[in-house]
Motif scaffolding. Sequence first.
Motif: not given
Length: 381
Positions: A50-53, A66-69, A74-77, A111-112
């Motif tokens: 996953i490279d987009a959240v 909120f998206q940063v939290s 999720l342990g993603l960058q 990931l949406l």
Amino acid sequence: MARHPLSEKIVIAGVGATQFGALPGRSTVSMIVEAAAAALYDAGIEKALIDAVLVKPPTSNPEMMFQVSVSEALGLQPKLNPNWNQGGAANIAMITYAALSIEAGLCDIALLCFADNPKTGSRRAYGQAKGNDAVFGFSGTLGQYGMIARRHIEQYGTRTDHLGAVAVACRRHGSVNPAAQLRKPLTLDEYRASKPMVAPFRREDACLVSDGGAALIVMSAARARELKVPRPVPVLGFGQGQTAWEPYLRPDLTTTQAVVSGQTAFAMAGLSPRDIDIAQLYDCFTIVPIMTLEDYGFCKKGEGGPFSADGRLEIDGDLPMNTAGGLLSETGMPGMQLVIEGVRQMRGEANLQAKRARNCIISNQGGIMQTHSTLILGERL
């Protein structure tokens, strides 16, 4: 009709959700993490891909960044990490943005996600005063949708039994969905006898109040083949439509920007309403799918009420709608559950599977019909 070059190039590869209903003690971030894990498992891919959240923020307790939290939990960058606020229309809007970003090479797999907890947390946002007329008592979501419904009734002769037919269909479908929050069928007589609220609405005309979270995995069809994703569902078309006016300022209360959103999605998919076998339509109030059917062109303006009557929207009717129960029975969590049910229908694995399910249209809308988004899905690849 020719399809847009992007049609079928993007797929929904995985879906996941929490339970729906009262989830006391659960934070919105924890629900997103649970739903995301389920979506990754469904797609059969590792989290590291996953490279987009993309995140729809909760309505009940808005939080800055909120998206940063969410990404941190999720342990993603991620390369892309937007916070997408269009009310209930944000879910399909996120699919649109993800599709365009993937096509442009800005990301590979997105990931949406979304979660909210108004049932056990705060539902204050849904009862807030609206506009300058709040001083005269015009406040809350229910009153504004009630005004729209009254106008439709006065202008076109729509009957409250037509509203009831929508509730009956959704409650029938939700009653056999083991994941639904409200699993109780409803007859038209029971609808007529239910508690009056803001005219013309009764209690059964309004959606549920629900805690819950959901997530989707979006990627290109080519990437899905590389990764051997087991059940990818192609995106055939999508569209957007927005109005900046408060309801009482609109020149026409009975037409929404679903007209624009639907036309855009149909043109992209190279389809028309007669090609659609099944629908998952936003049903925060019973008047909404009636107007959406009209604005999408399934019937003429003003004929949405009769079109919805006599079981036509039920699983064995002409256009099965909200086959998991929709916001009126499955969960009031706005919008993403409709996409998930559309995916399941296109895979042929829904709890209440339609006999004919080749193309599915899904609507999302937010605010008081201020935002609208449309999605058309095809059969699994």
